[in-house]
Write a protein that holds these residues in place. Structure first.
Motif, PDB file in Angstrom:
ATOM      1  N   LYS A   1      54.532 110.442 126.585  1.00  0.00           N
ATOM      2  CA  LYS A   1      54.095 110.945 125.281  1.00  0.00           C
ATOM      3  C   LYS A   1      52.932 110.120 124.723  1.00  0.00           C
ATOM      4  N   ASP A   2      53.019 108.777 124.883  1.00  0.00           N
ATOM      5  CA  ASP A   2      52.027 107.919 124.248  1.00  0.00           C
ATOM      6  C   ASP A   2      52.027 106.564 124.946  1.00  0.00           C
ATOM      7  N   ALA A   3      50.919 105.836 124.844  1.00  0.00           N
ATOM      8  CA  ALA A   3      50.832 104.475 125.357  1.00  0.00           C
ATOM      9  C   ALA A   3      50.059 103.638 124.353  1.00  0.00           C
ATOM     10  N   ALA A   4      50.523 102.419 124.141  1.00  0.00           N
ATOM     11  CA  ALA A   4      49.872 101.519 123.187  1.00  0.00           C
ATOM     12  C   ALA A   4      49.875 100.105 123.746  1.00  0.00           C
ATOM     13  N   PHE A   5      48.867  99.334 123.378  1.00  0.00           N
ATOM     14  CA  PHE A   5      48.734  97.953 123.816  1.00  0.00           C
ATOM     15  C   PHE A   5      48.778  97.079 122.568  1.00  0.00           C
ATOM     16  N   ASP A   6      49.751  96.165 122.507  1.00  0.00           N
ATOM     17  CA  ASP A   6      49.920  95.365 121.303  1.00  0.00           C
ATOM     18  C   ASP A   6      50.395  93.959 121.673  1.00  0.00           C
ATOM     19  N   ASN A   7      49.593  92.950 121.343  1.00  0.00           N
ATOM     20  CA  ASN A   7      49.948  91.541 121.554  1.00  0.00           C
ATOM     21  C   ASN A   7      50.368  91.243 122.989  1.00  0.00           C
ATOM     22  N   GLY A   8      49.652  91.754 123.958  1.00  0.00           N
ATOM     23  CA  GLY A   8      49.954  91.486 125.355  1.00  0.00           C
ATOM     24  C   GLY A   8      51.085  92.309 125.930  1.00  0.00           C
ATOM     25  N   LEU A   9      51.592  93.270 125.158  1.00  0.00           N
ATOM     26  CA  LEU A   9      52.650  94.160 125.628  1.00  0.00           C
ATOM     27  C   LEU A   9      52.117  95.581 125.715  1.00  0.00           C
ATOM     28  N   LEU A  10      52.321  96.206 126.859  1.00  0.00           N
ATOM     29  CA  LEU A  10      51.960  97.602 127.048  1.00  0.00           C
ATOM     30  C   LEU A  10      53.210  98.430 126.814  1.00  0.00           C
ATOM     31  N   LYS A  11      53.162  99.336 125.852  1.00  0.00           N
ATOM     32  CA  LYS A  11      54.316 100.162 125.499  1.00  0.00           C
ATOM     33  C   LYS A  11      54.022 101.608 125.841  1.00  0.00           C
ATOM     34  N   ILE A  12      54.905 102.191 126.659  1.00  0.00           N
ATOM     35  CA  ILE A  12      54.745 103.577 127.097  1.00  0.00           C
ATOM     36  C   ILE A  12      55.945 104.366 126.603  1.00  0.00           C
ATOM     37  N   GLU A  13      55.684 105.366 125.763  1.00  0.00           N
ATOM     38  CA  GLU A  13      56.757 106.186 125.198  1.00  0.00           C
ATOM     39  C   GLU A  13      56.948 107.431 126.053  1.00  0.00           C
ATOM     40  N   LEU A  14      58.204 107.701 126.387  1.00  0.00           N
ATOM     41  CA  LEU A  14      58.562 108.851 127.208  1.00  0.00           C
ATOM     42  C   LEU A  14      59.488 109.765 126.420  1.00  0.00           C
ATOM     43  N   VAL A  15      59.344 111.068 126.637  1.00  0.00           N
ATOM     44  CA  VAL A  15      60.164 112.050 125.940  1.00  0.00           C
ATOM     45  C   VAL A  15      60.642 113.083 126.954  1.00  0.00           C
ATOM     46  N   ARG A  16      61.916 113.437 126.865  1.00  0.00           N
ATOM     47  CA  ARG A  16      62.448 114.525 127.695  1.00  0.00           C
ATOM     48  C   ARG A  16      62.331 115.806 126.889  1.00  0.00           C
ATOM     49  N   GLU A  17      61.521 116.733 127.381  1.00  0.00           N
ATOM     50  CA  GLU A  17      61.318 118.020 126.716  1.00  0.00           C
ATOM     51  C   GLU A  17      61.746 119.120 127.677  1.00  0.00           C
ATOM     52  N   ILE A  18      62.930 119.643 127.450  1.00  0.00           N
ATOM     53  CA  ILE A  18      63.467 120.700 128.301  1.00  0.00           C
ATOM     54  C   ILE A  18      62.879 122.030 127.828  1.00  0.00           C
ATOM     55  N   PRO A  19      62.290 122.818 128.742  1.00  0.00           N
ATOM     56  CA  PRO A  19      61.729 124.110 128.345  1.00  0.00           C
ATOM     57  C   PRO A  19      62.811 125.032 127.785  1.00  0.00           C
ATOM     58  N   GLU A  20      62.393 125.908 126.885  1.00  0.00           N
ATOM     59  CA  GLU A  20      63.339 126.833 126.251  1.00  0.00           C
ATOM     60  C   GLU A  20      64.103 127.655 127.284  1.00  0.00           C
ATOM     61  N   ALA A  21      63.451 128.031 128.364  1.00  0.00           N
ATOM     62  CA  ALA A  21      64.112 128.843 129.386  1.00  0.00           C
ATOM     63  C   ALA A  21      65.234 128.091 130.088  1.00  0.00           C
TER      64      ALA A  21
END
Length: 150
Positions: free
Chosen positions: A107-127
C-alpha cells in the motif's frame, strides 16, 4: 542447521510447488540476517514490515512488488575512497524478499530515521468475498393466529 531435501515429495505431489518453494526460501532466509526487520499486524488485514537500513538513503533502496512477492534491494554507492579505522555500520548490498499471501498488496512505503516501513493490505475482491444466496421457490410463511372474541 539442517537442510531438508524435498525431492521425494516433488515426485508424488502435484500443484504444491509454491509450498515447497516457500519452505526452501524460509530455510535459506534464516541463514542470512541482514538487514534486520520486524513484521507487525496492525489490524486484521493490515501489516507493516520495518527494515533497519541505517547508512542508506531512500534513493539507494528499491522496492519491487510482484505477484505474491515483495523484494527490497539496497546498495551503497561509495563516491570517495575513505579510510576506516573501524567499520561497524554495515552498508553492504542486500536483497530481502517477503512472500505474500493471496490478495496482499503493498500500500505504501516510507523512510524515517533509518527505518524503511512498508505497509501491506489484504484486499479481497468482491467476487471472492462470501455472500448470502437467496433461496428461490420458497414462499414466506405468513401465519396468523385467529382468535375468537368471547
Amino acid at each position: 542447521m539442517r537442510t531438508y531435501d524435498f525431492a521425494p515429495l516433488f515426485r508424488s505431489t502435484i500443484g504444491f510447488d509454491r509450498l515447497f518453494d516457500l519452505a526452501e526460501t524460509a530455510q535459506r532466509g534464516a541463514e542470512e540476517g541482514y538487514p534486520p526487520y520486524n513484521i507487525e499486524r496492525l489490524e486484521e488485514d493490515r501489516y507493516l514490515i520495518t527494515l533497519a537500513v541505517a547508512g542508506f538513503s531512500p534513493d539507494e533502496i528499491s522496492i519491487t512488488a510482484e505477484q505474491n512477492v515483495v523484494t527490497i534491494e539496497g546498495g551503497k554507492t561509495e563516491k570517495t575512497e575513505r579510510e576506516f579505522l573501524y567499520r561497524g555500520i554495515s552498508t553492504r548490498h542486500f536483497k530481502r524478499q517477503f512472500n505474500l499471501a493471496d490478495y496482499v498488496q503493498v500500500k505504501d512505503a516510507a523512510f524515517d530515521n533509518g527505518l524503511l516501513k512498508i505497509e501491506l493490505v489484504r484486499e479481497i475482491p468482491e467476487a471472492m468475498k462470501p455472500r448470502r444466496i437467496a433461496i428461490n421457490g420458497a414462499q414466506p410463511a405468513n401465519h396468523q393466529i385467529e382468535s375468537k372474541a368471547a
